[in-house]
Design a protein around this motif. Structure first.
Motif, PDB file in Angstrom:
ATOM      1  N   GLN A  75      18.828  90.696 -71.061  1.00 47.82           N
ATOM      2  CA  GLN A  75      18.081  91.135 -69.871  1.00 47.82           C
ATOM      3  C   GLN A  75      17.654  92.608 -69.931  1.00 47.82           C
ATOM      4  O   GLN A  75      16.498  92.944 -69.707  1.00 47.82           O
ATOM      5  CB  GLN A  75      18.905  90.947 -68.575  1.00 47.82           C
ATOM      6  CG  GLN A  75      18.699  89.617 -67.935  1.00 47.82           C
ATOM      7  CD  GLN A  75      19.852  88.706 -68.291  1.00 47.82           C
ATOM      8  OE1 GLN A  75      20.367  88.784 -69.402  1.00 47.82           O
ATOM      9  NE2 GLN A  75      20.239  87.866 -67.374  1.00 47.82           N
ATOM     10  N   LEU A 100      11.876  96.905 -72.728  1.00 52.22           N
ATOM     11  CA  LEU A 100      10.689  96.609 -73.538  1.00 52.22           C
ATOM     12  C   LEU A 100       9.425  96.510 -72.677  1.00 52.22           C
ATOM     13  O   LEU A 100       8.330  96.832 -73.136  1.00 52.22           O
ATOM     14  CB  LEU A 100      10.926  95.288 -74.292  1.00 52.22           C
ATOM     15  CG  LEU A 100      10.186  95.115 -75.619  1.00 52.22           C
ATOM     16  CD1 LEU A 100      10.544  96.223 -76.599  1.00 52.22           C
ATOM     17  CD2 LEU A 100      10.541  93.757 -76.214  1.00 52.22           C
ATOM     18  N   SER A 101       9.617  96.100 -71.422  1.00 52.08           N
ATOM     19  CA  SER A 101       8.445  95.942 -70.546  1.00 52.08           C
ATOM     20  C   SER A 101       7.779  97.297 -70.247  1.00 52.08           C
ATOM     21  O   SER A 101       6.648  97.345 -69.771  1.00 52.08           O
ATOM     22  CB  SER A 101       8.832  95.225 -69.254  1.00 52.08           C
ATOM     23  OG  SER A 101       9.669  96.074 -68.509  1.00 52.08           O
ATOM     24  N   GLY A 102       8.466  98.387 -70.552  1.00 47.99           N
ATOM     25  CA  GLY A 102       7.893  99.722 -70.347  1.00 47.99           C
ATOM     26  C   GLY A 102       7.075 100.195 -71.539  1.00 47.99           C
ATOM     27  O   GLY A 102       6.661 101.360 -71.585  1.00 47.99           O
ATOM     28  N   TYR A 103       6.888  99.325 -72.535  1.00 54.16           N
ATOM     29  CA  TYR A 103       6.139  99.711 -73.747  1.00 54.16           C
ATOM     30  C   TYR A 103       4.982  98.744 -73.983  1.00 54.16           C
ATOM     31  O   TYR A 103       5.008  97.609 -73.510  1.00 54.16           O
ATOM     32  CB  TYR A 103       7.069  99.686 -74.980  1.00 54.16           C
ATOM     33  CG  TYR A 103       8.153 100.735 -74.901  1.00 54.16           C
ATOM     34  CD1 TYR A 103       7.993 101.968 -75.515  1.00 54.16           C
ATOM     35  CD2 TYR A 103       9.320 100.486 -74.180  1.00 54.16           C
ATOM     36  CE1 TYR A 103       8.973 102.937 -75.418  1.00 54.16           C
ATOM     37  CE2 TYR A 103      10.313 101.450 -74.082  1.00 54.16           C
ATOM     38  CZ  TYR A 103      10.126 102.672 -74.703  1.00 54.16           C
ATOM     39  OH  TYR A 103      11.099 103.623 -74.612  1.00 54.16           O
ATOM     40  N   LYS A 104       3.985  99.216 -74.748  1.00 53.06           N
ATOM     41  CA  LYS A 104       2.854  98.340 -75.084  1.00 53.06           C
ATOM     42  C   LYS A 104       3.203  97.571 -76.358  1.00 53.06           C
ATOM     43  O   LYS A 104       3.143  98.099 -77.466  1.00 53.06           O
ATOM     44  CB  LYS A 104       1.597  99.165 -75.279  1.00 53.06           C
ATOM     45  CG  LYS A 104       1.136  99.810 -73.982  1.00 53.06           C
ATOM     46  CD  LYS A 104      -0.215 100.459 -74.096  1.00 53.06           C
ATOM     47  CE  LYS A 104      -0.682 100.979 -72.758  1.00 53.06           C
ATOM     48  NZ  LYS A 104      -0.169 102.329 -72.472  1.00 53.06           N
ATOM     49  N   SER A 128      14.533 104.575 -76.136  1.00 55.17           N
ATOM     50  CA  SER A 128      15.046 103.284 -75.641  1.00 55.17           C
ATOM     51  C   SER A 128      16.572 103.174 -75.678  1.00 55.17           C
ATOM     52  O   SER A 128      17.170 102.455 -74.895  1.00 55.17           O
ATOM     53  CB  SER A 128      14.458 102.132 -76.454  1.00 55.17           C
ATOM     54  OG  SER A 128      15.065 102.109 -77.732  1.00 55.17           O
ATOM     55  N   ILE A 181      14.906  93.277 -72.434  1.00 54.08           N
ATOM     56  CA  ILE A 181      13.594  92.808 -71.976  1.00 54.08           C
ATOM     57  C   ILE A 181      13.029  93.783 -70.938  1.00 54.08           C
ATOM     58  O   ILE A 181      11.849  94.134 -70.965  1.00 54.08           O
ATOM     59  CB  ILE A 181      13.702  91.373 -71.403  1.00 54.08           C
ATOM     60  CG1 ILE A 181      14.033  90.401 -72.546  1.00 54.08           C
ATOM     61  CG2 ILE A 181      12.427  90.934 -70.700  1.00 54.08           C
ATOM     62  CD1 ILE A 181      14.512  89.045 -72.099  1.00 54.08           C
ATOM     63  N   LYS A 182      13.921  94.268 -70.066  1.00 54.64           N
ATOM     64  CA  LYS A 182      13.492  95.207 -69.029  1.00 54.64           C
ATOM     65  C   LYS A 182      12.958  96.505 -69.667  1.00 54.64           C
ATOM     66  O   LYS A 182      11.882  96.982 -69.318  1.00 54.64           O
ATOM     67  CB  LYS A 182      14.708  95.510 -68.140  1.00 54.64           C
ATOM     68  CG  LYS A 182      14.360  96.067 -66.808  1.00 54.64           C
ATOM     69  CD  LYS A 182      15.567  96.086 -65.899  1.00 54.64           C
ATOM     70  CE  LYS A 182      15.508  97.312 -65.018  1.00 54.64           C
ATOM     71  NZ  LYS A 182      16.803  97.711 -64.542  1.00 54.64           N
TER      72      LYS A 182
END
Ligand SMILES: Nc1ncnc2c1ncn2[C@@H]1O[C@H](COP(=O)(O)OP(=O)(O)OP(=O)(O)O)[C@@H](O)[C@H]1O
Length: 295
Positions: free
Chosen positions: A260, A266-270, A239, A263-264
């Motif tokens: 921003q 983080l959206s690639g992780y579960k 990351s 958040i972007k």
């Protein structure tokens, strides 16, 4: 405008305030941030003319804080750190008492403020709890709709709901063009309400900046719960964010500046949970400037 020029109040043993210089512009909300004993109350008492200076000069709307303090009180609302209220009066009687002192007929502003706090002003003050007394004191400060507000630790004694109500009241006063100086030990309060923040340490101003500059440079810390340890490890590896702590599936992550991008990424992780960890004034100060804020 509040003008503070080379102001010193020396209590001896390095206690007091020393060579302070800054201005609070008309319609500005300024946060004076500092730990216990930094000198916030000392400065506000000087501005209200309760205490004379060892050196320097300060004025509010061009009136000398020591020589013209009576004039200053006409257009200034002061909330002291330690409030004393007439215990045998009801809230409403207290408002009438203040209105008489200030030659005002209308209690409307104080009553509206008390209503915003959901405060029962028919109760005797001695039957109010500490939070209710603080709400009453704040409503009393607003009674004469002052142009200038000097507030010393206004959020202390307020619970979470009342803090939000208080912040909304200040934001409303701010939008009405009031000049506001808030002394606080809470970085979150100053960040939320103020245009500029001055940091006081051992009686000296060690930093003064626009809140946007400080916000941009300061960090947010999050505790993130990933679905699996593998996923957490992948975040650590890929990351690029600063991981302060790792405990199995939980990571504590530091993020500076805008959120921003975080958040972007983080959206690639579960992710199962995410909690913001509030940073104290001391942690923020140490992160931004290094060193220790306390004495
Ligand atoms: N009248 C006084 N005589 C001597 N020392 C004093 C006096 N008033 C305050 N001090 C000292 O001056 C320093 C600054 O106190 P001040 O109350 O202004 O700090 P503060 O930032 O408002 O902190 P707090 O939140 O604890 O009130 C403290 O060390 C305090 O003990």
């Amino acid at each position: 405008m509040i003008r503070i020029k080379n102001v010193t109040k020396d209590y001896g043993s390095n206690k007091g305030v020393f060579d302070l210089s800054f201005e609070v512009q008309d319609q500005e909300t300024f946060g004076l941030l500092g730990m216990e004993g930094a000198g916030k109350t000392t400065l506000l008492q000087i501005l209200m003319g309760f205490s004379n200076l060892s050196g320097g000069r300060c004025t509010i709307n061009a009136k000398h804080c020591w020589k013209q303090s009576t004039g200053i009180k006409n257009f200034t609302g002061y909330l002291p750190q330690k409030i004393t209220l007439p215990e045998s009066m009801t809230g409403l009687q207290f408002f009438r008492f203040l209105a008489d002192l200030r030659n005002r007929k209308s209690l409307e502003k104080a009553i509206r403020t008390a209503d915003a706090f959901e405060l029962d002003t028919s109760k005797k003050i001695r039957d109010l709890n500490q939070e209710e007394k603080k709400k009453l004191a704040i409503a009393g400060v607003f009674l004469h709709d002052p142009e200038v507000l000097l507030l010393d630790e206004p959020e202390s004694d307020l619970g979470e709901k009342a803090k939000v109500q208080f912040m909304n009241l200040i934001l409303e006063e701010k939008s009405r063009g009031k000049t506001i100086l808030i002394a606080t030990g809470s970085f979150a309060t100053a960040e939320r309400l103020c245009d500029r923040i001055g940091i006081l340490r051992r009686g000296m101003l060690v930093n003064l900046d626009d809140v946007s500059v400080i916000r941009e440079a300061s960090r947010k810390v999050f505790c993130i719960g990933f679905r699996s340890e593998l996923e957490a490890v992948r975040f650590v590896r890929e990351s690029g964010f600063d991981v302060l702590n790792k405990n199995a599936t939980q990571l504590t992550v530091s993020v500076s500046g805008e959120l921003q991008n975080f958040i972007k990424v983080l959206s690639g992780y579960k992710v199962l949970t995410m909690e913001s960890i509030p940073q104290t004034l001391e942690e923020t100060f140490t992160y931004l400037y290094g060193g220790d804020l306390s004495d």
